[in-house]
Scaffold this motif. Structure first.
Motif: not given
Length: 302
Positions: A59-62, A207-215, A81-90
């Motif tokens: 997503l960041i690339y896109g 966890a989702a935010v940590l995953g984004v930072v690591g990725a 990050v907002v998108a990933v938080i929404a995915i984690a919520f869903l």
């Protein structure tokens, strides 16, 4: 080359390999912390962690390359990050009924979520390998014979700040105290009035935010493909196993150990068998300290 020369060369390469392994290990630790956060409070092993983090990297690339949008790098990261938080919520909304019925069923459900994330990545971005440039300082300097780059210092700084902030929240905020209480005894915590679902959701989002930072930080050392971050999360999984899968400090130590050991094995033995070596580490860790390295060393799990 004589044996003394071979040993001298091996010794000369040892410390740079340990240094670079520590840097990579910080990234594995970030991934492992995300896995452990979810497992500690809900007893669910989140197998979608890598694929969702990989989707976020795409997503960041896109968002920054014009494929989806043409934003600045910072805005692209924020939107991802907002998108990933929404995915984690869903994701948690979908599997939360399973968490309270059977944590094994919920764990299996995360495999489905991971496959959906991988499928969405392929559908939107295709199977091509792309480059995601991280705006890190471009310099290098020699410190005690080690070559230290701007990327190394960036990874260290981001990891220290991120992990420090995480431990501060867990140790000094009401939400963190609730997280620790539910991790220790969910039944007693619920009887005392704590909302399990809110704390679970907190863990999924962190966890989702940590995953984004690591990725994000691992991509500059390789190219971004559909499987890049998922493969990176295998090392994070091994780090969590070394930590006992229920210890945040243990997963941090595990991540650095995995980074160093994988670096040494790849250089001195063979990169082709690195996956086999990683599996061997997991098996050895499960047999020697099944409840985590800190319990083995200190006598109790943190």
């Amino acid at each position: 080359m004589s044996l003394p020369d071979v040993l001298a060369t091996a010794a000369r390469d040892l410390f740079p390999l340990i240094w670079s392994g520590m840097i990579t290990g910080c990234l594995y630790a970030l991934g492992a912390l995300g896995l452990v956060m979810i497992f500690k409070c809900s007893r669910v092993v989140n197998f979608s962690h890598g694929n969702v983090a990989g989707f976020a990297a795409f997503l960041i690339y896109g968002f920054s390359s014009g494929v989806l949008l043409e934003l600045s790098w910072g805005a692209a990261v924020l939107l991802a990050v907002v998108a990933v938080i929404a995915i984690a919520f869903l994701t948690y909304a979908i599997i939360s009924p399973l968490v309270f019925e059977n944590d094994l069923t919920a764990t299996i459900a995360t495999l489905g979520v991971g496959l959906i994330a991988q499928g969405a990545t392929l559908l939107i971005f295709g199977a091509d390998i792309v480059g995601l440039d991280l705006p890190v300082p471009r310099f290098s300097l020699s410190v005690l014979g080690l070559l230290v780059t701007g990327y190394d210092l960036t990874v260290l700084a981001v990891a220290v700040v991120t992990i420090g902030a995480l431990f501060f929240v867990i140790d000094h905020t009401k939400l963190g105290i609730a997280f620790r209480a539910i991790s220790d005894n969910p039944f007693a915590a619920e009887v005392c009035g704590l909302n399990l679902r809110s704390v679970h959701l907190f863990a999924w989002i962190v966890a989702a935010v940590l995953g984004v930072v690591g990725a994000l930080l691992i991509v500059p050392t390789t190219f971004l493909s559909v499987t890049t971050v998922a493969a990176f999360m295998l090392q994070a999984f091994a780090a969590a196993v070394i930590g006992g899968f229920a210890s945040l400090p243990g997963s941090l130590i595990g991540g650095i150990l995995i980074g160093i050991l994988m670096n040494l094995f790849t250089f001195y033995v063979s990169p082709e068998f690195s996956s086999t070596f990683l599996l061997g580490i997991i098996l050895v860790a499960l047999n020697i300290f099944p409840n985590g390295i800190l319990e083995r060393v200190g006598g109790s799990r943190v």
